[in-house]
Motif scaffolding. Structure first.
Motif, mmCIF file in Angstrom:
data_model
loop_
_atom_site.group_PDB
_atom_site.id
_atom_site.type_symbol
_atom_site.label_atom_id
_atom_site.label_comp_id
_atom_site.label_asym_id
_atom_site.label_seq_id
_atom_site.Cartn_x
_atom_site.Cartn_y
_atom_site.Cartn_z
ATOM 1 N N ALA A 522 137.093 11.622 43.486
ATOM 2 C CA ALA A 522 137.461 12.983 43.157
ATOM 3 C C ALA A 522 138.780 13.324 42.573
ATOM 4 O O ALA A 522 139.184 14.356 42.091
ATOM 5 N N VAL A 523 139.887 11.921 42.893
ATOM 6 C CA VAL A 523 141.283 12.226 42.353
ATOM 7 C C VAL A 523 141.339 11.442 40.839
ATOM 8 O O VAL A 523 141.099 10.469 40.831
ATOM 9 N N ALA A 524 141.775 12.278 39.892
ATOM 10 C CA ALA A 524 142.347 11.577 38.526
ATOM 11 C C ALA A 524 143.565 10.830 38.749
ATOM 12 O O ALA A 524 143.784 9.928 38.155
ATOM 13 N N PHE A 543 150.743 14.611 46.239
ATOM 14 C CA PHE A 543 150.458 15.519 45.066
ATOM 15 C C PHE A 543 149.328 14.691 44.648
ATOM 16 O O PHE A 543 149.203 13.731 43.908
ATOM 17 N N VAL A 544 147.930 15.512 44.589
ATOM 18 C CA VAL A 544 146.835 14.883 43.955
ATOM 19 C C VAL A 544 146.182 15.857 42.805
ATOM 20 O O VAL A 544 146.232 17.085 42.961
ATOM 21 N N GLY A 549 136.048 19.769 37.254
ATOM 22 C CA GLY A 549 134.835 20.428 38.293
ATOM 23 C C GLY A 549 134.970 20.214 39.520
ATOM 24 O O GLY A 549 134.171 20.438 40.258
ATOM 25 N N VAL A 550 135.972 19.462 40.221
ATOM 26 C CA VAL A 550 135.822 19.118 41.596
ATOM 27 C C VAL A 550 136.808 20.217 42.321
ATOM 28 O O VAL A 550 138.122 20.324 41.744
ATOM 29 N N MET A 551 136.295 20.804 43.425
ATOM 30 C CA MET A 551 137.017 21.700 44.210
ATOM 31 C C MET A 551 137.921 20.985 45.107
ATOM 32 O O MET A 551 137.377 20.031 45.743
ATOM 33 N N TYR A 552 139.015 21.632 45.450
ATOM 34 C CA TYR A 552 140.003 21.213 46.533
ATOM 35 C C TYR A 552 139.587 21.982 47.764
ATOM 36 O O TYR A 552 139.649 23.356 47.660
ATOM 37 N N ASN A 553 139.299 21.413 49.017
ATOM 38 C CA ASN A 553 139.161 21.949 50.208
ATOM 39 C C ASN A 553 139.502 21.019 51.377
ATOM 40 O O ASN A 553 140.037 19.993 51.177
ATOM 41 N N SER A 554 139.413 21.561 52.721
ATOM 42 C CA SER A 554 139.795 20.985 53.852
ATOM 43 C C SER A 554 139.049 19.552 53.836
ATOM 44 O O SER A 554 139.448 18.827 54.352
ATOM 45 N N GLU A 555 137.719 19.788 53.656
ATOM 46 C CA GLU A 555 136.865 18.244 53.694
ATOM 47 C C GLU A 555 137.282 17.418 52.994
ATOM 48 O O GLU A 555 137.519 16.067 53.331
ATOM 49 N N LEU A 556 137.761 17.545 51.555
ATOM 50 C CA LEU A 556 138.521 16.537 50.942
ATOM 51 C C LEU A 556 139.721 15.953 51.198
ATOM 52 O O LEU A 556 139.896 14.748 51.248
ATOM 53 N N GLU A 557 140.312 16.944 51.979
ATOM 54 C CA GLU A 557 141.663 16.479 52.481
ATOM 55 C C GLU A 557 141.557 15.495 53.556
ATOM 56 O O GLU A 557 142.176 14.247 53.652
ATOM 57 N N ILE A 577 149.235 17.064 51.912
ATOM 58 C CA ILE A 577 148.863 16.889 50.336
ATOM 59 C C ILE A 577 148.499 18.198 49.945
ATOM 60 O O ILE A 577 148.116 19.298 50.493
ATOM 61 N N GLN A 578 148.927 18.224 48.619
ATOM 62 C CA GLN A 578 149.147 19.246 47.955
ATOM 63 C C GLN A 578 148.059 19.266 46.536
ATOM 64 O O GLN A 578 148.137 18.119 45.880
ATOM 65 N N ASN A 579 147.443 20.312 46.536
ATOM 66 C CA ASN A 579 146.577 20.042 45.354
ATOM 67 C C ASN A 579 147.421 20.604 43.970
ATOM 68 O O ASN A 579 148.298 21.371 43.839
ATOM 69 N N ALA A 580 147.223 19.659 43.091
ATOM 70 C CA ALA A 580 148.279 19.809 41.918
ATOM 71 C C ALA A 580 147.487 19.849 40.556
ATOM 72 O O ALA A 580 147.114 18.610 40.016
ATOM 73 N N PRO A 581 147.311 20.972 39.958
ATOM 74 C CA PRO A 581 146.541 21.041 38.589
ATOM 75 C C PRO A 581 147.336 20.187 37.616
ATOM 76 O O PRO A 581 146.462 19.743 36.770
ATOM 77 N N GLY A 582 148.613 19.831 37.778
ATOM 78 C CA GLY A 582 149.215 19.222 36.758
ATOM 79 C C GLY A 582 150.638 18.712 37.380
ATOM 80 O O GLY A 582 151.023 19.034 38.525
ATOM 81 N N LEU A 583 151.204 17.424 37.076
ATOM 82 C CA LEU A 583 152.164 16.883 37.531
ATOM 83 C C LEU A 583 153.389 17.007 36.412
ATOM 84 O O LEU A 583 153.181 17.073 35.219
#
Length: 630
Positions: A522-524, A543-544, A549-557, A577-583
């Motif tokens: 799921a991680v780019a 930061f990930v 198309g991949v959704m960030y949720n508790s299961e993924l964490e 762990i923080q969802n980061a649409p961009g770095l």
């Protein structure tokens, strides 16, 4: 095979003069050097730090790159970037605006052939160029002009970054006004009409509005008309300044890294020739911008010193489509290809389908940061079709050229390892107490002696040069990077020292944690920094960036924590762990982990962010930051 190949290095570590002396025979010298070939002091406790190469010799790097290849090596008909006459004409223009030996000239241009011409025109007359990446702001340009005391600015009207029009002349004018406000007026500005034919512009809505100040501005094209195409080079001493190039400092104030003539010429020429196994019929492409050291060393100086044919690219790797890079490889039959892990990871996101016909490729290279094994495998298996060796090069603006690198088809490869030192480079790994570690170990990467191409000082601040690179461990050049050496003696650069975390007494490499995260489907992309922890000392804040198309949720964490724990161990389990649409990245593609540490700790004083490609990313990450451990 590899150990046998590197045996001659034993002699090089104690006596590099014979090796580099043989290299020097291939270049033209107006006068020969006297005394020691390489003289230096790396120990601040014994006096001032200095490095001198071929002291007493005189030459001209432009003469060696152009005249020597055209006249002595009969390469006049071979494609490079341009014909030498262009440089001579540009030299005459510089002289006409009163630029002389030792003067500093700021160059603020897009990736056009005239940028290379301007560089070589400067060095032909002994002027010192200071190139500022064309993506930098007016404030950044001003800061560099004032610091290096430049007497001339060379720029262009504008350029396109993808579909976006950049009015470069407007930014240049703003920078020059800021210089005047600071009490440092720059007398002249030469502008290249890259997108327009006249100062007013003739491309209508597609042409940038070009401001024009007749008291300061000069037109490149007009100046070149009717100027002599002959200009004798200025013979420079070996240790005369060649160029100043600014790199980010830990304090936020950029450092003006200064390189000198002879050592840099020898080192870039040799590393290019050996590391890329350069052959006369090669077509070489380095995707970097000349505004960075990679572009200086491995677009301009190294390739031209070898009479190489190169691709000079102005554009983005995904514009107008994601096959752009491979189209260029196919069009020009590129044999040697050199790019950054950031670009590789970016292209990986689009899968294998856009990567078509690459039959001409023979050697692949990476530069800029340690490459994670997953990106290495894709680069090797997909791009190189399992037949092209990868040279994973480690070096810095300060080193001038490659210092740790495989040699193609000679050094057995390990995905993610920069492998072994280049000829005459003597690395060591130190612990926090400054003790050299032997065998498999991890710690601070340092070098025990200089090579010809290493920087000589920070322009205008030799004290800062000494304190930054030599004060922490007297007797060693401190890279600022962490490193691991495996049982085979291979070096694995783990990232900046401040990117190595001490968690409950265990030294963890952020690059290793990042690699474990990226292995998840799921991680780019991932970036890991430290956040203070009352018990463990430091905790891991991750930061990930997820694939499309991949959704960030508790299961993924939960999955990501499990992934890291299984790959490295429980001690490396992420705390945040923080969802980061961009770095936050520089315009050269490097992740600015200094800013990520600020975000992790909710510190809003960011320091210099002029190198950011997109500053809006930072605020978005602040808004989404994690407040509690996951």
């Amino acid at each position: 095979m590899c150990k046998l190949m590197r045996l001659p290095l034993i002699a090089l570590t104690s006596c590099p003069a014979e090796f580099w002396g043989d290299v020097a025979k291939d270049f033209f010298w107006k006068t020969k050097h006297t005394g020691q070939f390489l003289d230096y002091n790396f120990d601040v406790t014994k006096g001032e730090i200095y490095i001198k190469c071929m002291e007493g010799a005189s030459t001209n790097i432009c003469y060696n790159l152009l005249d020597r290849n055209v006249h002595e090596k009969k390469l006049a008909d071979k494609v490079a970037f341009f014909w030498s006459v262009c440089v001579c004409v540009c030299v005459c223009v510089c002289v006409c605006v009163c630029v002389k030996k030792g003067d500093r000239v700021s160059i603020y241009m897009p990736m056009v052939v005239e940028l290379v011409v301007a560089m070589l025109a400067c060095v032909r007359i002994g002027a010192v160029h200071s190139i500022v990446f064309a993506g930098f702001s007016a404030e950044s340009l001003c800061e560099r002009i004032v610091d290096s005391q430049c007497c001339l600015l060379i720029t262009a009207d504008g350029f396109y970054r993808g579909d976006k029009l950049i009015n470069l002349k407007l930014l240049a004018d703003e920078a020059l006004q800021k210089c005047r406000d600071k009490g440092f007026p720059v007398g002249r500005c030469i502008m290249l009409k890259h997108l327009s034919k006249e100062p007013e512009g003739i491309l209508g809505s597609q042409s940038p509005p070009v401001p024009w100040n007749p008291e300061v501005d000069l037109c490149w094209d007009a100046l070149l008309r009717g100027v002599s195409d002959e200009c004798e080079p200025e013979w420079c001493d070996s240790e005369d300044p060649l160029f100043i190039l600014y790199t980010s400092g830990s304090t936020g104030k950029p450092k003006g890294v200064l390189h000198t003539v002879s050592g840099y010429m020898l080192y870039t020429a040799t590393t290019f020739k050996v590391v890329f196994d350069h052959q006369p019929d090669d077509v070489y492409w380095c995707t970097a911008d000349i505004g960075w050291i990679t572009g200086h060393s491995y677009i301009t100086y190294g390739p031209l010193a070898n009479g190489a044919t190169s691709v000079l690219f102005e554009g983005l790797p995904t514009h107008p489509d994601v096959s752009r890079m491979w189209e260029i490889v196919d069009k020009y039959n590129v044999t040697k290809f050199y790019t950054a892990p950031t670009a590789i990871r970016l292209l990986m996101k689009f899968g294998n389908e856009p990567v078509y016909k690459r039959s001409s490729l023979k050697v692949l290279g990476t530069v800029g940061e340690p490459i994670n094994p997953e990106a290495w495998q894709w680069y090797y298996n997909v791009v190189g079709e399992k037949r092209c060796p990868i040279v994973d090069t480690f070096w810095q603006t300060e080193t001038g050229g490659h210092v740790l690198t495989p040699l193609p088809a000679a050094t057995p490869m390990k995905p993610g390892s920069a492998t072994l030192p280049f000829f005459g480079v003597v690395p060591a790994i130190l612990n926090e107490s400054g003790e050299e570690l032997e065998g498999p170990s991890e710690g601070y990467l340092v070098f025990k002696q200089p090579w010809p191409g290493v920087m000589r000082t920070i322009y205008g601040s030799h004290e800062r040069f000494e304190s930054t690179y030599f004060k922490k461990f007297p007797g060693y050049y401190v890279t600022g990077d962490g490193c691991r050496r495996d049982k085979d003696g291979y070096f694995w650069v783990t990232g900046r020292i401040d990117d190595m975390l001490n968690v409950s007494g265990h030294l963890l490499s952020t690059a290793e944690v990042e690699s474990a995260l990226v292995e998840h489907e799921a991680v780019a992309e991932a970036a890991v920094v430290g956040r203070p922890h009352p018990v463990k000392g430091e905790s891991l804040y991750c930061f990930v960036t997820l694939n499309d198309g991949v959704m960030y949720n508790s299961e993924l964490e939960v999955e990501l924590k499990k992934q890291v724990r299984e790959k490295i161990g429980a001690i490396a389990t992420p705390d945040y762990i923080q969802n980061a649409p961009g770095l936050p990245k520089t315009r050269s593609g490097k992740i600015m982990r200094r800013l990520l540490r600020k975000i992790a700790c909710d510190e809003r004083e960011l320091g210099d962010i002029s190198t950011l490609a997109d500053s809006t990313v930072v605020e978005q990450l602040f808004q989404n930051r994690c407040c509690t451990a996951v």
